[in-house]
Design a protein around this motif. Structure first.
Motif, short mmCIF file in Angstrom:
data_model
loop_
_atom_site.label_atom_id
_atom_site.label_comp_id
_atom_site.label_asym_id
_atom_site.label_seq_id
_atom_site.Cartn_x
_atom_site.Cartn_y
_atom_site.Cartn_z
N GLU A 1 -19.01 -14.46 -12.09
CA GLU A 1 -19.04 -15.40 -10.97
C GLU A 1 -18.82 -14.68 -9.64
O GLU A 1 -19.47 -14.99 -8.63
N PHE A 2 -17.89 -13.71 -9.63
CA PHE A 2 -17.58 -12.99 -8.40
C PHE A 2 -18.61 -11.91 -8.08
O PHE A 2 -18.60 -11.34 -6.99
N GLY A 3 -19.47 -11.60 -9.04
CA GLY A 3 -20.49 -10.57 -8.81
C GLY A 3 -19.94 -9.16 -8.87
O GLY A 3 -20.44 -8.27 -8.17
N VAL A 4 -18.93 -8.93 -9.73
CA VAL A 4 -18.35 -7.59 -9.85
C VAL A 4 -18.36 -7.15 -11.30
O VAL A 4 -18.45 -7.96 -12.23
N ASP A 5 -18.27 -5.84 -11.48
CA ASP A 5 -18.20 -5.24 -12.81
C ASP A 5 -16.75 -5.24 -13.26
O ASP A 5 -15.89 -4.61 -12.63
N ALA A 6 -16.45 -5.91 -14.34
CA ALA A 6 -15.06 -6.03 -14.82
C ALA A 6 -14.44 -4.68 -15.14
O ALA A 6 -13.21 -4.54 -15.14
N ALA A 7 -15.26 -3.66 -15.40
CA ALA A 7 -14.74 -2.33 -15.73
C ALA A 7 -14.47 -1.49 -14.48
O ALA A 7 -13.92 -0.39 -14.59
N ARG A 8 -14.89 -2.00 -13.31
CA ARG A 8 -14.74 -1.21 -12.08
C ARG A 8 -13.89 -1.98 -11.05
O ARG A 8 -14.33 -2.25 -9.94
N VAL A 9 -12.70 -2.33 -11.47
CA VAL A 9 -11.76 -3.01 -10.58
C VAL A 9 -10.57 -2.09 -10.34
O VAL A 9 -9.84 -1.76 -11.26
N ALA A 10 -10.41 -1.66 -9.12
CA ALA A 10 -9.28 -0.82 -8.72
C ALA A 10 -8.29 -1.66 -7.93
O ALA A 10 -8.55 -2.83 -7.63
N ALA A 11 -7.16 -1.06 -7.59
CA ALA A 11 -6.15 -1.74 -6.77
C ALA A 11 -5.70 -0.81 -5.67
O ALA A 11 -5.82 0.41 -5.77
N LEU A 12 -5.16 -1.41 -4.61
CA LEU A 12 -4.69 -0.67 -3.45
C LEU A 12 -3.47 -1.38 -2.91
O LEU A 12 -3.53 -2.57 -2.58
N GLY A 13 -2.35 -0.67 -2.82
CA GLY A 13 -1.12 -1.29 -2.37
C GLY A 13 -0.47 -0.50 -1.24
O GLY A 13 -0.53 0.74 -1.21
N PHE A 14 0.17 -1.22 -0.32
CA PHE A 14 0.80 -0.63 0.86
C PHE A 14 2.30 -0.91 0.84
O PHE A 14 2.72 -2.06 0.64
N SER A 15 3.11 0.12 1.07
CA SER A 15 4.55 -0.02 1.22
C SER A 15 5.15 -0.77 0.01
O SER A 15 5.01 -0.29 -1.11
N ALA A 16 5.78 -1.94 0.22
CA ALA A 16 6.27 -2.70 -0.93
C ALA A 16 5.13 -3.16 -1.81
O ALA A 16 5.29 -3.26 -3.04
N GLY A 17 3.97 -3.43 -1.21
CA GLY A 17 2.78 -3.72 -2.02
C GLY A 17 2.38 -2.53 -2.85
O GLY A 17 1.78 -2.67 -3.92
N GLY A 18 2.69 -1.32 -2.36
CA GLY A 18 2.48 -0.12 -3.14
C GLY A 18 3.41 -0.06 -4.34
O GLY A 18 3.03 0.42 -5.42
N ASN A 19 4.64 -0.56 -4.15
CA ASN A 19 5.55 -0.65 -5.29
C ASN A 19 5.00 -1.61 -6.34
O ASN A 19 5.03 -1.32 -7.55
N LEU A 20 4.47 -2.73 -5.88
CA LEU A 20 3.90 -3.71 -6.81
C LEU A 20 2.68 -3.12 -7.51
O LEU A 20 2.52 -3.28 -8.73
N ALA A 21 1.81 -2.43 -6.76
CA ALA A 21 0.63 -1.83 -7.36
C ALA A 21 1.01 -0.75 -8.37
O ALA A 21 0.40 -0.63 -9.45
N ALA A 22 2.03 0.06 -8.04
CA ALA A 22 2.49 1.08 -8.97
C ALA A 22 3.08 0.45 -10.22
O ALA A 22 2.90 0.96 -11.35
N SER A 23 3.77 -0.66 -10.06
CA SER A 23 4.31 -1.38 -11.22
C SER A 23 3.18 -1.91 -12.09
O SER A 23 3.26 -1.86 -13.33
N LEU A 24 2.13 -2.42 -11.46
CA LEU A 24 0.98 -2.89 -12.22
C LEU A 24 0.32 -1.74 -12.97
O LEU A 24 -0.10 -1.89 -14.12
N ALA A 25 0.23 -0.58 -12.32
CA ALA A 25 -0.39 0.58 -12.96
C ALA A 25 0.39 1.06 -14.17
O ALA A 25 -0.19 1.57 -15.13
N THR A 26 1.71 0.91 -14.13
CA THR A 26 2.55 1.44 -15.21
C THR A 26 3.04 0.36 -16.16
O THR A 26 3.65 0.69 -17.19
N ALA A 27 2.79 -0.91 -15.84
CA ALA A 27 3.28 -1.99 -16.70
C ALA A 27 2.26 -3.11 -16.82
O ALA A 27 2.62 -4.28 -16.90
#
Length: 613
Positions: free
Chosen positions: A449-475
């Motif tokens: 529906e969104f027109g994206v490849d489910a295998a090519r989804v990356a994330a980008l986090g800033f500052s505390a959002g970087g903490n959240l993104a790092a947590s997502l990457a490791t958990a």
């Protein structure tokens, strides 16, 4: 290429068409009037603003502004039609002509002699900070600027001698070198004027008095001709929802009645349907200054709506609210109910609380995704997590700005407004990660529906959002709540992740105190600190990681990124670290002309190398 639409705007000399994807509109100027015009394709209405001096060209600018090349000065016109002087290079005896922005948002503009003499035209580069540099000289009439799809070639027309030049282009430095004439238009009717470039690298050049658009290969060889129902096409630009509409401006100036009768659409704007999309043209990346305001001379045509509503429509918060939004959860999300914090005076000064910035989002009751779609999607997606110390979300600097920058590269961007742990949720440390996991699962569940490849989804986090993104990457696989629907069966793992000045550790030696207090509480237990220090949890399943941090960041120490780099090396996981000598904290996409403005290019190249582009 079929003609699909015409707009009889009755221009004297329409020039410099510029597609604005965000508003589904076409910017163009009329040199004869002189005026700047916006053609709204949704309504079919053209709005004209008469300007107080001879105009050569224009380009969309920051915050709904328009950059205008007037006579021998450059101005910013805001959404209320107020003009602000921006730059005034030494242009004795010459005036501005055609102009266009390079992929980095620098405005390149040519000039011509004011008395009709030859060889006095120059090419200038206007940087986002307002600095203007002469880049080349010796032209008769500078016209038709454009860049190749990979940004390594720059094209410019000199109309009077009928020459098309190609230069080597350094996209990072914004410099040109090694000029070569690649077409002299011998045997081709008319004179070369404005041009556009398609994604195959072909050059589409309007031929003044030639009643056509000449298509040339990247090497300058003629490969086709598009006939136009106007004798004097002046320029062209690709646009439309998929980039496959070729807009053509034209002139009626100087034609006698017989010519106008023969070519009934002279002075109109035309639209042709192309089989190939064009290379997107960036807006000017400058910032408004505080120079003297001159009153605009707005004149709105009878068929046009008033221009006054543009200011509110284009304000950052209004843009944010009008974007497509997708709630993460149906009903009450896991983690209880929202409650406003009773007292924030221990964390923020009373002055800030009394004048809270509109783009610092608090009190998130309904976590959701805001979707930013590129003009031409590459099929990949990036989930963006703004920072704010887990006390608010910086939705402009680390949300909208970065989303629009990544859109230039073809990425569909989802900006996550996640719940803040100090707003009544339980357990407080779990709810941001619940939302991040859910966001990834929702994007994958609705990828088609969104027109994206489910295998090519990356994330980008800033500052505390970087903490959240790092947590997502490791958990990503950590179960934080019982499944609520079929979406929760999808994988939350990332293809790759970027961490920009991130809070990595919760240990007191290097953590960000506010982020730790908001996430874990005032006196967290040792096991909670260790459990939320991402450097402790990098393993063989951690996705490739990109890091960028300024060494002079006094709020979140660069030690955080160094810790994450060391953890990735120990686990033999792919990782790239960019340490900047200066940049401070919260630089977002970075101020143009500084090293901090280059990390997005490196990040997108890195995504491609790691299979996420």
């Amino acid at each position: 290429m079929p003609l699909i639409a015409t707009w009889p705007v009755h221009a004297g000399l329409a020039e410099c068409p510029y597609w604005i994807a965000d508003t589904n509109s076409l910017l163009w100027v009329d040199i004869v009037r002189p005026s700047v015009n916006i053609l709204d394709l949704t309504s079919g209405i053209s709005t004209e603003t008469v300007v107080p001096a001879k105009i050569g060209s224009g380009a969309p600018g920051p915050d709904g502004a328009v950059l205008l090349a007037l006579e021998d000065e450059l101005w910013l016109q805001d959404s209320r039609s107020e003009l602000r002087p921006w730059a005034a290079p030494d242009m004795t005896g010459t005036h501005f002509n055609d102009g266009k922005c390079d992929p980095m948002g620098r405005f390149w503009v040519g000039s011509r002699s004011s008395d009709g003499s030859f060889g006095k035209g120059c090419l200038y580069r206007l940087d986002p900070d307002g600095r203007t540099i002469e880049m080349a000289s010796g032209f008769d009439v500078c016209n038709g600027l454009g860049w190749s799809p990979d940004g390594t070639s720059f094209y410019i027309v000199d109309t009077v001698p009928r020459l098309l030049y190609r230069y080597d282009y350094d996209l990072t430095a914004g410099t040109i070198a090694n000029p070569q004439v690649i077409q002299d238009f011998v045997g081709i009717p008319g004179k070369p004027d404005g041009l556009a470039v398609d994604i195959a690298g072909n050059i589409w050049c309007a031929m003044w008095d030639g009643a056509g658009i000449q298509c040339l290969s990247p090497a300058g060889e003629p490969i086709g001709l598009l006939d136009t129902p106007c004798q004097r096409p002046t320029s062209c630009a690709f646009g439309g929802n998929d980039g496959r509409t070729l807009f053509v401006t034209s002139a009626s100036y100087g034609l006698d009645p017989a010519d106008i009768e023969k070519f009934g659409l002279s002075g109109s704007i035309l639209a042709f349907r192309s089989r190939v999309a064009g290379v997107p043209v960036a807006a000017y990346a400058g910032r408004r200054n505080q120079h003297k305001i001159l009153p605009g001379m707005a004149e709105v045509k009878a068929l046009a709506p008033a221009i006054d509503a543009l200011a509110d429509r284009d304000s950052p918060l209004a843009v944010w609210k009008n974007l497509p939004a997708v709630p993460l959860w149906q009903g009450v999300p896991p983690g209880g109910n929202f409650a406003k914090p009773a007292d924030l005076t221990t964390d923020f000064a009373p002055e800030m609380l009394a004048n809270w910035p509109a783009d610092f989002l608090r009190w998130v009751q309904t976590p959701e995704l805001r979707i930013f779609r590129p003009q031409r999607a590459n099929g990949a997606a990036v989930l963006v997590m703004p920072g704010g110390g887990y006390a608010f979300l910086s939705i402009r600097n680390e949300g909208m700005d970065i989303a629009q920058r990544l859109n230039r590269y073809g990425y569909t961007v989802f900006v996550l407004t996640y719940r803040l742990p100090n707003e009544g949720w339980h357990p407080r440390w779990a709810v941001p990660l619940m939302d991040a996991q859910r966001a990834m699962r929702l994007i994958r569940a609705r990828a088609t529906e969104f027109g994206v490849d489910a295998a090519r989804v990356a994330a980008l986090g800033f500052s505390a959002g970087g903490n959240l993104a790092a947590s997502l990457a490791t958990a990503a696989a950590r179960r934080l709540h019982d499944p609520v629907d079929a979406i929760d069966a999808h994988d939350a793992r990332l293809a790759a992740i970027g961490l920009i000045y991130p809070v990595i550790t919760m240990h007191a030696s290097a953590t960000h105190a506010l982020s730790r207090r908001m996430l874990l509480g005032a006196a967290p237990a040792a096991e909670l600190i260790a459990g939320h220090s991402a450097e402790n949890h990098v393993d063989a399943t951690t996705p490739p990681i990109f890091l960028a941090h300024a060494l002079d960041d006094e709020k979140v120490l660069a030690d955080n990124s160094l810790m994450m780099m060391a953890a990735c090396r120990a686990a033999k996981r792919p990782c790239e670290l960019h340490l900047l000598q200066e940049g401070g904290h919260g630089f977002g996409v970075g101020r143009e002309g500084t090293p901090a403005s280059l990390w997005t290019d490196s990040f997108c190249l890195w995504l491609a190398r790691n299979g996420a582009a």
